[in-house]
Design a protein around this motif. Structure first.
Motif, PDB file in Angstrom:
ATOM      1  N   GLU A  32       0.847  -1.202   0.000  1.00  0.00           N
ATOM      2  CA  GLU A  32       0.000   0.000   0.000  1.00  0.00           C
ATOM      3  C   GLU A  32       0.879   1.248   0.000  1.00  0.00           C
ATOM      4  O   GLU A  32       1.775   1.384   0.830  1.00  0.00           O
ATOM      5  CB  GLU A  32      -0.932  -0.025   1.230  1.00  0.00           C
ATOM      6  N   ALA A  33       0.594   2.157  -0.925  1.00  0.00           N
ATOM      7  CA  ALA A  33       1.420   3.358  -1.075  1.00  0.00           C
ATOM      8  C   ALA A  33       1.270   4.320   0.107  1.00  0.00           C
ATOM      9  O   ALA A  33       2.202   5.050   0.444  1.00  0.00           O
ATOM     10  CB  ALA A  33       1.039   4.065  -2.374  1.00  0.00           C
ATOM     11  N   ARG A  34       0.121   4.317   0.739  1.00  0.00           N
ATOM     12  CA  ARG A  34      -0.125   5.303   1.810  1.00  0.00           C
ATOM     13  C   ARG A  34       0.410   4.820   3.158  1.00  0.00           C
ATOM     14  O   ARG A  34       0.877   3.708   3.280  1.00  0.00           O
ATOM     15  CB  ARG A  34      -1.623   5.551   1.920  1.00  0.00           C
ATOM     16  N   ALA A  40      -7.759   5.701   1.422  1.00  0.00           N
ATOM     17  CA  ALA A  40      -8.025   6.463   0.188  1.00  0.00           C
ATOM     18  C   ALA A  40      -9.537   6.523  -0.039  1.00  0.00           C
ATOM     19  O   ALA A  40     -10.286   6.836   0.884  1.00  0.00           O
ATOM     20  CB  ALA A  40      -7.269   5.837  -0.983  1.00  0.00           C
ATOM     21  N   GLY A  47     -20.928   3.659   3.415  1.00  0.00           N
ATOM     22  CA  GLY A  47     -21.407   2.409   3.990  1.00  0.00           C
ATOM     23  C   GLY A  47     -22.840   2.092   3.606  1.00  0.00           C
ATOM     24  O   GLY A  47     -23.481   1.246   4.228  1.00  0.00           O
ATOM     25  N   THR A 175       4.743   2.042   0.538  1.00  0.00           N
ATOM     26  CA  THR A 175       5.529   1.439  -0.543  1.00  0.00           C
ATOM     27  C   THR A 175       4.655   1.350  -1.785  1.00  0.00           C
ATOM     28  O   THR A 175       3.519   0.884  -1.703  1.00  0.00           O
ATOM     29  CB  THR A 175       5.981   0.012  -0.148  1.00  0.00           C
ATOM     30  N   ARG A 176       5.200   1.807  -2.896  1.00  0.00           N
ATOM     31  CA  ARG A 176       4.443   1.757  -4.146  1.00  0.00           C
ATOM     32  C   ARG A 176       4.856   0.554  -4.981  1.00  0.00           C
ATOM     33  O   ARG A 176       6.031   0.208  -5.029  1.00  0.00           O
ATOM     34  CB  ARG A 176       4.739   3.002  -4.997  1.00  0.00           C
ATOM     35  N   GLY A 205      -7.496   0.955  -7.148  1.00  0.00           N
ATOM     36  CA  GLY A 205      -8.521   1.966  -7.391  1.00  0.00           C
ATOM     37  C   GLY A 205      -8.365   2.475  -8.816  1.00  0.00           C
ATOM     38  O   GLY A 205      -7.712   1.852  -9.645  1.00  0.00           O
ATOM     39  N   THR A 209      -3.116   7.353  -8.500  1.00  0.00           N
ATOM     40  CA  THR A 209      -1.965   6.451  -8.544  1.00  0.00           C
ATOM     41  C   THR A 209      -2.284   5.149  -9.270  1.00  0.00           C
ATOM     42  O   THR A 209      -1.591   4.162  -9.116  1.00  0.00           O
ATOM     43  CB  THR A 209      -1.504   6.105  -7.117  1.00  0.00           C
ATOM     44  N   GLY A 224     -16.900  12.655  -4.963  1.00  0.00           N
ATOM     45  CA  GLY A 224     -17.928  12.581  -3.934  1.00  0.00           C
ATOM     46  C   GLY A 224     -17.475  13.354  -2.708  1.00  0.00           C
ATOM     47  O   GLY A 224     -16.290  13.350  -2.373  1.00  0.00           O
ATOM     48  N   GLY A 311     -13.563  12.334  -1.908  1.00  0.00           N
ATOM     49  CA  GLY A 311     -12.805  11.277  -2.577  1.00  0.00           C
ATOM     50  C   GLY A 311     -13.243  11.122  -4.017  1.00  0.00           C
ATOM     51  O   GLY A 311     -14.325  11.560  -4.397  1.00  0.00           O
ATOM     52  N   ARG A 313     -14.503   9.100  -7.304  1.00  0.00           N
ATOM     53  CA  ARG A 313     -15.218   7.890  -7.705  1.00  0.00           C
ATOM     54  C   ARG A 313     -15.031   7.709  -9.206  1.00  0.00           C
ATOM     55  O   ARG A 313     -16.002   7.709  -9.948  1.00  0.00           O
ATOM     56  CB  ARG A 313     -16.709   8.029  -7.400  1.00  0.00           C
ATOM     57  N   LEU A 339     -16.504   2.442  -8.774  1.00  0.00           N
ATOM     58  CA  LEU A 339     -17.388   3.606  -8.804  1.00  0.00           C
ATOM     59  C   LEU A 339     -18.003   3.862  -7.428  1.00  0.00           C
ATOM     60  O   LEU A 339     -17.285   3.933  -6.446  1.00  0.00           O
ATOM     61  CB  LEU A 339     -18.447   3.361  -9.894  1.00  0.00           C
ATOM     62  N   GLY A 340     -19.317   3.959  -7.350  1.00  0.00           N
ATOM     63  CA  GLY A 340     -19.964   4.261  -6.068  1.00  0.00           C
ATOM     64  C   GLY A 340     -20.367   3.021  -5.303  1.00  0.00           C
ATOM     65  O   GLY A 340     -21.078   3.105  -4.311  1.00  0.00           O
ATOM     66  N   VAL A 343     -17.645  -0.430  -1.741  1.00  0.00           N
ATOM     67  CA  VAL A 343     -17.823  -0.990  -0.398  1.00  0.00           C
ATOM     68  C   VAL A 343     -18.846  -2.122  -0.472  1.00  0.00           C
ATOM     69  O   VAL A 343     -18.661  -3.198   0.096  1.00  0.00           O
ATOM     70  CB  VAL A 343     -18.274   0.111   0.585  1.00  0.00           C
TER      71      VAL A 343
HETATM   72  C1  LIG Z   1     -17.990  10.288  -1.038  1.00  0.00           C
HETATM   73  C2  LIG Z   1     -18.065   8.833  -1.410  1.00  0.00           C
HETATM   74  C3  LIG Z   1     -19.073   8.043  -0.870  1.00  0.00           C
HETATM   75  C4  LIG Z   1     -19.158   6.683  -1.189  1.00  0.00           C
HETATM   76  N1  LIG Z   1     -20.138   5.921  -0.602  1.00  0.00           N
HETATM   77  C5  LIG Z   1     -20.220   4.596  -0.883  1.00  0.00           C
HETATM   78  C6  LIG Z   1     -21.226   3.798  -0.274  1.00  0.00           C
HETATM   79  O1  LIG Z   1     -22.019   4.282   0.531  1.00  0.00           O
HETATM   80  N2  LIG Z   1     -21.313   2.474  -0.605  1.00  0.00           N
HETATM   81  C7  LIG Z   1     -20.438   1.899  -1.494  1.00  0.00           C
HETATM   82  O2  LIG Z   1     -20.572   0.708  -1.780  1.00  0.00           O
HETATM   83  N3  LIG Z   1     -19.438   2.635  -2.066  1.00  0.00           N
HETATM   84  C8  LIG Z   1     -19.323   3.965  -1.788  1.00  0.00           C
HETATM   85  N4  LIG Z   1     -18.354   4.728  -2.382  1.00  0.00           N
HETATM   86  C9  LIG Z   1     -17.451   4.084  -3.334  1.00  0.00           C
HETATM   87  C10 LIG Z   1     -16.372   3.308  -2.615  1.00  0.00           C
HETATM   88  O3  LIG Z   1     -15.826   4.098  -1.572  1.00  0.00           O
HETATM   89  C11 LIG Z   1     -15.287   2.914  -3.634  1.00  0.00           C
HETATM   90  O4  LIG Z   1     -15.875   2.237  -4.724  1.00  0.00           O
HETATM   91  C12 LIG Z   1     -14.262   1.983  -2.972  1.00  0.00           C
HETATM   92  O5  LIG Z   1     -13.728   2.584  -1.820  1.00  0.00           O
HETATM   93  C13 LIG Z   1     -13.147   1.647  -3.941  1.00  0.00           C
HETATM   94  O6  LIG Z   1     -12.216   0.869  -3.221  1.00  0.00           O
HETATM   95  P1  LIG Z   1     -10.817   0.508  -3.837  1.00  0.00           P
HETATM   96  O7  LIG Z   1     -10.157  -0.417  -2.890  1.00  0.00           O
HETATM   97  O8  LIG Z   1     -11.001   0.092  -5.263  1.00  0.00           O
HETATM   98  O9  LIG Z   1     -10.054   1.918  -3.935  1.00  0.00           O
HETATM   99  P2  LIG Z   1      -9.222   2.731  -2.845  1.00  0.00           P
HETATM  100  O10 LIG Z   1      -9.894   2.794  -1.537  1.00  0.00           O
HETATM  101  O11 LIG Z   1      -8.876   4.027  -3.510  1.00  0.00           O
HETATM  102  O12 LIG Z   1      -7.923   1.854  -2.654  1.00  0.00           O
HETATM  103  C14 LIG Z   1      -6.884   1.780  -3.597  1.00  0.00           C
HETATM  104  C15 LIG Z   1      -5.589   1.788  -2.819  1.00  0.00           C
HETATM  105  O13 LIG Z   1      -4.523   1.508  -3.702  1.00  0.00           O
HETATM  106  C16 LIG Z   1      -3.411   2.278  -3.311  1.00  0.00           C
HETATM  107  N5  LIG Z   1      -2.530   2.358  -4.468  1.00  0.00           N
HETATM  108  C17 LIG Z   1      -2.789   2.936  -5.666  1.00  0.00           C
HETATM  109  N6  LIG Z   1      -1.753   2.769  -6.502  1.00  0.00           N
HETATM  110  C18 LIG Z   1      -0.834   2.049  -5.819  1.00  0.00           C
HETATM  111  C19 LIG Z   1       0.454   1.537  -6.168  1.00  0.00           C
HETATM  112  N7  LIG Z   1       0.972   1.732  -7.375  1.00  0.00           N
HETATM  113  N8  LIG Z   1       1.141   0.841  -5.227  1.00  0.00           N
HETATM  114  C20 LIG Z   1       0.616   0.621  -3.980  1.00  0.00           C
HETATM  115  N9  LIG Z   1      -0.603   1.091  -3.612  1.00  0.00           N
HETATM  116  C21 LIG Z   1      -1.316   1.781  -4.523  1.00  0.00           C
HETATM  117  C22 LIG Z   1      -4.024   3.606  -2.899  1.00  0.00           C
HETATM  118  O14 LIG Z   1      -3.154   4.332  -2.055  1.00  0.00           O
HETATM  119  C23 LIG Z   1      -5.293   3.140  -2.194  1.00  0.00           C
HETATM  120  O15 LIG Z   1      -5.118   2.977  -0.806  1.00  0.00           O
HETATM  121  C24 LIG Z   1     -18.230   6.095  -2.079  1.00  0.00           C
HETATM  122  C25 LIG Z   1     -17.210   6.885  -2.631  1.00  0.00           C
HETATM  123  C26 LIG Z   1     -17.117   8.237  -2.295  1.00  0.00           C
HETATM  124  C27 LIG Z   1     -16.006   9.044  -2.872  1.00  0.00           C
END
Ligand SMILES: Cc1cc2nc3c(=O)[nH]c(=O)nc-3n(C[C@H](O)[C@H](O)[C@H](O)COP(=O)(O)OP(=O)(O)OC[C@H]3O[C@@H](n4cnc5c(N)ncnc54)[C@H](O)[C@@H]3O)c2cc1C
Length: 389
Positions: A32-34, A40, A47, A175-176, A205, A209, A224, A311, A313, A339-340, A343
């Protein structure tokens, strides 16, 4: 090889994939980069678990999301609640409409609801107010969907704690993953290290990144915004999550509410442009979110703001998530672009990734979500087997 799988990205998708892989006995590394997991886009989520009312996902994709909600209800909530508090409320979602004509139009357009236990059920204004006396404003009626909400902060903490306790899971923070060497089944880290693993999962995501070259040029940027507020003491507590127009409100058991709104941005052509767009939106966030929600819950104008956040979407051009391999049997497994609904979908995505690793099958993935639909895009730099991340 020290690891059966290495997962780039420790958001809700990467963490659920890691958990599902550990559950079938795999040794997993999350990179995880963060500074921490789940900070993120996943930390911006509300939720709300909304398989059927999401405007973009219908049919088998809505059903895929519904399978995930069943995993929350039947497996995750009972299991996690044994160790810590995890509020899950099956009380439904209300979508308000300015006119009954709009309501009927939306009801007949509501697709993929066959699996819902109830709904969407049409309610008159009187019926809505009997359920949620806190609501005000100009609405004629509502559709009631059988969709729950979960306390996201509690969920993320439980997911993190569970992985941290798991001896099969190694977590590498700050770490990326810089690149993927597909030929050698290894990832190259920004520390100069190289980690070989039986499988590579990209769960990065689709934000700033994300994987370069793919599928970034195919993105639409949606932002969002969220506020956590405490409503005035004289306002009745909400039980259901409610949306109307651009605003949405999700209640919490502690008496607070999450207010949100969504903005579609002009397509940024560079990261610099994305950042400028972000700044301009931040400036108007609080007022816009408050006004969008005050249209049906005017008390929010008098509420105390406890927290603000936002964040991305970002979504693929066809709006559908990207799951599976670009080419069958080759290269990393992609789990991107939720997308949205990330979770909502994460537990089922984790299961499907584990099934792919264990048996190679992608049978459970709706065809519109298969990563292979993008396989005509060659993301490799000319003459190399190294894919930039
Ligand atoms: C305001 C808002 C409200 C929302 N409400 C809902 C909801 O109620 N219900 C629902 O189902 N969804 C909701 N969503 C959508 C949901 O939050 C996202 O679809 C979901 O969090 C995506 O998760 P993810 O793991 O794909 O992405 P992320 O949480 O962005 O995780 C990706 C991770 O990868 C890491 N990363 C990226 N590149 C690299 C790299 N090269 N090396 C190492 N690490 C890297 C990033 O740092 C990050 O931590 C909402 C979104 C927003 C913005």
């Amino acid at each position: 090889m020290a690891f059966d799988a290495v997962i780039a990205g420790g958001g809700i998708i990467g963490c659920c994939a890691a958990q599902a892989l550990c559950d079938i006995g795999c040794r997993v590394m999350i990179v995880e980069a963060r500074e921490n997991l789940l900070t993120a886009t996943s930390a911006a989520g509300f939720g709300s678990l909304t398989p059927f009312s999401d405007p973009f996902f219908d049919g088998d994709i809505a059903e895929f999301a519904n399978q995930s909600v069943r995993l929350y209800r039947n497996n995750i909530v009972p299991e996690f609640a044994r160790h810590s508090r995890l509020d899950f409320v099956d009380e439904g979602l209300l979508q308000l409409f300015a006119s009954m004509d709009d309501l009927e139009e939306s009801r007949s357009a509501a697709k993929g609801c066959a699996g819902a236990l109830r709904g969407p059920n049409p309610l008159s204004r009187m019926e809505v107010l009997a359920l949620e006396p806190a609501l005000r404003g100009d609405f004629a009626g509502a559709l009631l969907y059988d969709e729950p909400w979960i306390d996201l902060e509690q969920l993320l903490q439980s997911v993190k704690d569970r992985l941290a306790r798991n001896p099969k899971c190694t977590i590498k923070l700050k770490t990326r993953v810089d690149s993927v060497d597909t030929d050698a089944s290894a990832v190259c880290l920004d520390t100069g290290e190289r980690v070989a693993a039986g499988e590579i999962v990209l769960a990065t995501g689709l934000g700033e990144t994300a994987v370069l070259g793919f599928p970034r040029p195919e993105m639409e940027w949606i932002r969002g915004e969220g506020l956590r507020v405490r409503l005035p003491a004289d306002s009745p507590h909400l039980l259901r999550h409610v949306y109307h127009g651009k605003g949405f409100v999700t209640p919490r058991m502690d008496g607070t509410c999450l207010l949100g709104s969504t903005y579609v941005l002009e397509e940024p052509r560079s990261i610099g442009e994305t950042d400028r767009a972000k700044e301009s939106i931040r400036a108007t966030t609080e007022a816009d979110v408050t006004e969008a929600c005050a249209a049906f819950l005017p008390q929010v104008r008098r509420s105390e703001v406890l927290r603000r956040w936002s964040g991305w979407r970002p979504r693929s051009r066809d709006h559908f998530p990207i799951l599976g391999r670009l080419v069958e049997g080759e290269g990393p497994i992609l789990a991107l672009g939720f997308l949205g609904l990330g979770v909502t979908m994460a537990p089922r995505v984790g299961q499907v990734v584990a099934e792919m690793v264990a048996t190679g099958t992608t049978a459970a993935i709706p065809s519109r979500m298969l990563a292979a639909r993008f396989n005509q895009i060659d993301t490799r730099p000319p003459g190399s087997g190294v894919k930039p991340v």
